[in-house]
Write a protein that holds these residues in place. Structure first.
Motif, PDB file in Angstrom:
ATOM      1  N   LEU A  40      36.520  29.386  27.677  1.00  0.00           N
ATOM      2  CA  LEU A  40      37.805  29.370  27.238  1.00  0.00           C
ATOM      3  C   LEU A  40      37.904  28.533  25.843  1.00  0.00           C
ATOM      4  CD1 LEU A  40      39.873  29.346  30.564  1.00  0.00           C
ATOM      5  CD2 LEU A  40      39.659  31.139  28.847  1.00  0.00           C
ATOM      6  N   THR A  41      37.152  27.303  26.090  1.00  0.00           N
ATOM      7  CA  THR A  41      37.235  26.433  25.069  1.00  0.00           C
ATOM      8  C   THR A  41      36.497  27.108  23.764  1.00  0.00           C
ATOM      9  OG1 THR A  41      37.204  24.775  26.525  1.00  0.00           O
ATOM     10  CG2 THR A  41      36.516  24.169  24.432  1.00  0.00           C
ATOM     11  N   GLU A  42      35.365  27.859  24.040  1.00  0.00           N
ATOM     12  CA  GLU A  42      34.700  28.352  22.986  1.00  0.00           C
ATOM     13  C   GLU A  42      35.468  29.432  22.236  1.00  0.00           C
ATOM     14  OE1 GLU A  42      30.663  29.289  24.103  1.00  0.00           O
ATOM     15  OE2 GLU A  42      30.237  27.017  24.528  1.00  0.00           O
ATOM     16  N   ARG A  43      36.091  30.146  23.155  1.00  0.00           N
ATOM     17  CA  ARG A  43      36.784  31.330  22.628  1.00  0.00           C
ATOM     18  C   ARG A  43      38.246  31.082  21.836  1.00  0.00           C
ATOM     19  NH1 ARG A  43      35.493  36.435  26.132  1.00  0.00           N
ATOM     20  NH2 ARG A  43      35.642  37.418  23.956  1.00  0.00           N
ATOM     21  N   GLU A  44      38.669  29.952  22.245  1.00  0.00           N
ATOM     22  CA  GLU A  44      40.148  29.602  21.659  1.00  0.00           C
ATOM     23  C   GLU A  44      40.239  29.630  20.261  1.00  0.00           C
ATOM     24  OE1 GLU A  44      43.159  26.144  22.695  1.00  0.00           O
ATOM     25  OE2 GLU A  44      41.064  25.601  22.293  1.00  0.00           O
ATOM     26  N   GLU A  45      41.182  30.253  19.915  1.00  0.00           N
ATOM     27  CA  GLU A  45      41.399  30.705  18.420  1.00  0.00           C
ATOM     28  C   GLU A  45      40.429  31.568  17.881  1.00  0.00           C
ATOM     29  OE1 GLU A  45      42.967  27.303  16.425  1.00  0.00           O
ATOM     30  OE2 GLU A  45      43.986  26.482  17.806  1.00  0.00           O
ATOM     31  N   ARG A  46      39.464  32.163  18.644  1.00  0.00           N
ATOM     32  CA  ARG A  46      38.533  33.184  17.778  1.00  0.00           C
ATOM     33  C   ARG A  46      38.740  34.566  18.283  1.00  0.00           C
ATOM     34  NH1 ARG A  46      33.229  33.055  18.497  1.00  0.00           N
ATOM     35  NH2 ARG A  46      33.476  32.142  20.561  1.00  0.00           N
ATOM     36  N   THR A  47      39.234  34.589  19.549  1.00  0.00           N
ATOM     37  CA  THR A  47      39.456  35.842  20.099  1.00  0.00           C
ATOM     38  C   THR A  47      40.216  36.029  21.325  1.00  0.00           C
ATOM     39  OG1 THR A  47      38.104  37.887  20.601  1.00  0.00           O
ATOM     40  CG2 THR A  47      37.359  35.764  21.561  1.00  0.00           C
ATOM     41  N   GLY A  48      40.591  36.699  21.909  1.00  0.00           N
ATOM     42  CA  GLY A  48      41.546  37.040  23.069  1.00  0.00           C
ATOM     43  C   GLY A  48      40.828  36.987  24.263  1.00  0.00           C
ATOM     44  N   VAL A  49      41.420  36.531  25.543  1.00  0.00           N
ATOM     45  CA  VAL A  49      40.907  36.386  26.616  1.00  0.00           C
ATOM     46  C   VAL A  49      41.825  37.198  27.767  1.00  0.00           C
ATOM     47  CG1 VAL A  49      40.175  34.977  28.717  1.00  0.00           C
ATOM     48  CG2 VAL A  49      39.518  34.326  26.349  1.00  0.00           C
ATOM     49  N   ALA A  50      41.362  38.163  28.613  1.00  0.00           N
ATOM     50  CA  ALA A  50      42.331  38.818  29.673  1.00  0.00           C
ATOM     51  C   ALA A  50      41.746  38.500  30.876  1.00  0.00           C
ATOM     52  CB  ALA A  50      42.409  40.143  29.407  1.00  0.00           C
ATOM     53  N   ILE A  51      42.496  37.825  31.635  1.00  0.00           N
ATOM     54  CA  ILE A  51      42.137  37.641  32.923  1.00  0.00           C
ATOM     55  C   ILE A  51      42.989  38.172  34.176  1.00  0.00           C
ATOM     56  CG2 ILE A  51      41.787  35.762  34.692  1.00  0.00           C
ATOM     57  CD1 ILE A  51      40.436  33.911  32.372  1.00  0.00           C
ATOM     58  N   ALA A  52      42.434  38.896  35.082  1.00  0.00           N
ATOM     59  CA  ALA A  52      43.370  39.270  36.200  1.00  0.00           C
ATOM     60  C   ALA A  52      43.117  38.609  37.379  1.00  0.00           C
ATOM     61  CB  ALA A  52      43.099  40.973  36.235  1.00  0.00           C
ATOM     62  N   SER A  53      44.076  38.216  38.210  1.00  0.00           N
ATOM     63  CA  SER A  53      44.165  37.729  39.543  1.00  0.00           C
ATOM     64  C   SER A  53      45.099  38.276  40.499  1.00  0.00           C
ATOM     65  CB  SER A  53      44.138  36.110  39.227  1.00  0.00           C
ATOM     66  OG  SER A  53      44.357  35.344  40.106  1.00  0.00           O
ATOM     67  N   ASN A  54      44.451  38.159  41.531  1.00  0.00           N
ATOM     68  CA  ASN A  54      45.539  38.462  42.624  1.00  0.00           C
ATOM     69  C   ASN A  54      46.563  37.111  43.215  1.00  0.00           C
ATOM     70  OD1 ASN A  54      44.876  41.184  42.919  1.00  0.00           O
ATOM     71  ND2 ASN A  54      43.329  40.807  44.467  1.00  0.00           N
ATOM     72  N   GLU A  55      46.118  36.095  42.799  1.00  0.00           N
ATOM     73  CA  GLU A  55      46.669  34.690  42.931  1.00  0.00           C
ATOM     74  C   GLU A  55      47.732  34.371  41.800  1.00  0.00           C
ATOM     75  OE1 GLU A  55      45.304  33.918  46.932  1.00  0.00           O
ATOM     76  OE2 GLU A  55      46.717  32.933  45.533  1.00  0.00           O
ATOM     77  N   SER A  56      48.603  33.562  42.123  1.00  0.00           N
ATOM     78  CA  SER A  56      49.374  33.073  40.998  1.00  0.00           C
ATOM     79  C   SER A  56      48.584  31.704  40.707  1.00  0.00           C
ATOM     80  CB  SER A  56      50.861  32.440  41.614  1.00  0.00           C
ATOM     81  OG  SER A  56      50.627  31.576  42.857  1.00  0.00           O
ATOM     82  N   PHE A  57      48.817  31.227  39.629  1.00  0.00           N
ATOM     83  CA  PHE A  57      48.338  29.923  39.106  1.00  0.00           C
ATOM     84  C   PHE A  57      48.260  29.117  40.583  1.00  0.00           C
ATOM     85  CE2 PHE A  57      49.374  30.670  34.593  1.00  0.00           C
ATOM     86  CZ  PHE A  57      47.931  31.151  34.319  1.00  0.00           C
ATOM     87  N   SER A  58      49.291  28.738  41.155  1.00  0.00           N
ATOM     88  CA  SER A  58      49.498  27.701  42.215  1.00  0.00           C
ATOM     89  C   SER A  58      48.321  28.051  43.238  1.00  0.00           C
ATOM     90  CB  SER A  58      50.840  27.434  42.861  1.00  0.00           C
ATOM     91  OG  SER A  58      50.976  28.862  43.591  1.00  0.00           O
ATOM     92  N   GLY A  59      47.963  29.381  43.426  1.00  0.00           N
ATOM     93  CA  GLY A  59      47.026  29.595  44.365  1.00  0.00           C
ATOM     94  C   GLY A  59      45.394  29.433  44.127  1.00  0.00           C
ATOM     95  N   TRP A  60      45.436  29.265  42.566  1.00  0.00           N
ATOM     96  CA  TRP A  60      43.989  29.039  42.081  1.00  0.00           C
ATOM     97  C   TRP A  60      43.107  28.190  42.621  1.00  0.00           C
ATOM     98  CZ3 TRP A  60      43.468  30.494  36.364  1.00  0.00           C
ATOM     99  CH2 TRP A  60      43.571  32.055  36.227  1.00  0.00           C
ATOM    100  N   THR A  61      43.769  26.978  43.523  1.00  0.00           N
ATOM    101  CA  THR A  61      42.927  25.884  44.036  1.00  0.00           C
ATOM    102  C   THR A  61      42.253  26.315  45.242  1.00  0.00           C
ATOM    103  OG1 THR A  61      44.891  25.144  45.358  1.00  0.00           O
ATOM    104  CG2 THR A  61      44.773  24.046  43.298  1.00  0.00           C
ATOM    105  N   LYS A  62      42.525  27.526  45.708  1.00  0.00           N
ATOM    106  CA  LYS A  62      41.607  28.152  46.607  1.00  0.00           C
ATOM    107  C   LYS A  62      40.276  28.459  46.169  1.00  0.00           C
ATOM    108  CE  LYS A  62      45.611  30.186  48.889  1.00  0.00           C
ATOM    109  NZ  LYS A  62      46.173  31.591  48.884  1.00  0.00           N
TER     110      LYS A  62
END
Length: 108
Positions: A40-62
């Motif tokens: 994400l750091t390397e791609r920032e401001e150069r290209t887009g990133v798409a991420i799909a997740s079944n969890e909300s951000f709050s559930g990412w700690t799993k």
């Protein structure tokens, strides 16, 4: 760009490093989270990133067991980006349930 005008290949474009991070033991999940943050750091401001997740951000700690790294990843994604929430139920799960129900109705 490479010589001859061909675009340089994104080293992350075909990387499996960002797939199924939550399905790994804790030490590998940690490494996967570090790789995701690096990407994400390397791609920032150069290209887009798409991420799909079944969890909300709050559930990412799993999946991302380090809460500080998890927060940094969510922050990196959300800052200046677009978060699209489609609902809590998986489309594939809903379609599978509908097929099973239709099969049961068809067979009696």
């Amino acid at each position: 760009m490479r010589p001859g005008g061909a675009p340089a290949r994104d080293r992350w474009a075909t990387s499996g490093a960002t797939q199924s991070l939550g399905r790994r033991p804790a030490e590998l999940a940690r490494r996967g989270a570090e790789l995701l943050f690096q990407m994400l750091t390397e791609r920032e401001e150069r290209t887009g990133v798409a991420i799909a997740s079944n969890e909300s951000f709050s559930g990412w700690t799993k999946a991302f067991t380090d809460p500080r790294l998890c927060s940094a990843i969510a922050d990196r994604l959300a800052f200046g980006g677009n978060v699209v929430e489609t609902g809590t139920e998986s489309y594939r799960l809903a379609q599978a349930r509908a097929r099973v129900t239709a099969q049961h109705l068809a067979t009696g």
